[in-house]
Every structure is written in C-alpha cells, then in structure tokens.
Design a protein around this motif. Structure first.
Motif, short mmCIF file in Angstrom:
data_model
loop_
_atom_site.label_atom_id
_atom_site.label_comp_id
_atom_site.label_asym_id
_atom_site.label_seq_id
_atom_site.Cartn_x
_atom_site.Cartn_y
_atom_site.Cartn_z
N ARG A 1 7.75 12.47 -1.37
CA ARG A 1 8.39 12.00 -2.60
C ARG A 1 9.24 13.09 -3.25
O ARG A 1 10.35 12.82 -3.71
CB ARG A 1 7.32 11.51 -3.58
CG ARG A 1 6.61 10.27 -3.07
CD ARG A 1 5.46 9.85 -3.95
NE ARG A 1 5.95 9.55 -5.27
CZ ARG A 1 5.21 9.60 -6.37
NH1 ARG A 1 3.95 9.96 -6.28
NH2 ARG A 1 5.72 9.29 -7.53
N LYS B 1 0.84 -1.19 0.00
CA LYS B 1 0.00 0.00 0.00
C LYS B 1 0.88 1.24 0.00
O LYS B 1 1.91 1.27 0.66
CB LYS B 1 -0.90 0.03 1.23
CG LYS B 1 -2.01 -0.96 1.19
CD LYS B 1 -2.95 -0.73 2.36
CE LYS B 1 -4.13 -1.66 2.27
NZ LYS B 1 -5.09 -1.39 3.32
N LYS B 2 0.44 2.24 -0.71
CA LYS B 2 1.16 3.50 -0.77
C LYS B 2 1.20 4.13 0.62
O LYS B 2 0.18 4.22 1.29
CB LYS B 2 0.42 4.41 -1.76
CG LYS B 2 1.05 5.73 -2.00
CD LYS B 2 0.25 6.47 -3.06
CE LYS B 2 0.70 7.89 -3.17
NZ LYS B 2 -0.06 8.63 -4.18
N CYS C 1 0.90 10.08 3.22
CA CYS C 1 -0.09 10.38 2.17
C CYS C 1 -1.44 10.61 2.83
O CYS C 1 -1.77 10.06 3.88
CB CYS C 1 -0.17 9.26 1.14
SG CYS C 1 -0.59 7.66 1.78
N SER D 1 6.45 4.94 -4.22
CA SER D 1 5.58 5.56 -3.19
C SER D 1 5.42 4.69 -1.95
O SER D 1 4.38 4.70 -1.30
CB SER D 1 4.21 5.89 -3.76
OG SER D 1 4.30 6.81 -4.79
N PHE D 2 6.43 3.93 -1.63
CA PHE D 2 6.37 3.05 -0.47
C PHE D 2 7.72 3.06 0.24
O PHE D 2 8.76 2.83 -0.38
CB PHE D 2 6.03 1.62 -0.88
CG PHE D 2 5.96 0.66 0.27
CD1 PHE D 2 4.85 0.64 1.10
CD2 PHE D 2 7.00 -0.20 0.53
CE1 PHE D 2 4.78 -0.24 2.17
CE2 PHE D 2 6.95 -1.08 1.60
CZ PHE D 2 5.84 -1.10 2.42
#
Length: 68
Positions: free
Chosen positions: A10, A2-3, A64, A51-52
């Motif tokens: 980022r 999961k992000k 996020c 994104s992890f």
C-alpha cells in the motif's frame, strides 16, 4: 472483499501515485503517457485505500501477513 494487500504494498502504491501526479502536474510527463500514468495513479491510490487488488485475486496472491 477480503484484504489482499499488505502495508508495504500500500505504501509503495501510494508513493508511486504521488510521483506520477507530481510528474504530470509539473509537465515533466505530458500527452498520452501522462494521461495513462494519471489513470494508473488513480488505480494505485484506490486499491491502496481499500487494501484490495482485483488482479491479485484470480492468481491467489496476497501481500498481507494476516488472514482477514
């Protein structure tokens, strides 16, 4: 996976990776410190692209805003 990284996180990681690479390739930072920073730059760039961040997961951290 999961992000768990937001846009700001980022962007910051990408900027730091670019900065580390510039410092290394212009010979401002050399030797062991330079190699360590280049490895860190690679990790920052990779985690930004996917994104992890694996270090966030065990602690339940998320930068996020939305659940994905």
């Amino acid at each position: 996976m999961k992000k768990n990284m937001g846009t700001a996180d980022r962007i910051i990681r990408t900027i730091l990776a670019a900065l580390f690479a510039i410092l290394y390739f212009t010979n401002v930072i050399t030797g062991t410190v330079g190699i360590v920073l280049m490895v860190l730059a690679g990790v920052f760039l990779l985690t930004s692209l996917i994104s992890f961040c694996p270090l966030y997961a065990p602690f339940g951290l998320r930068t996020c805003a939305t659940e994905t």
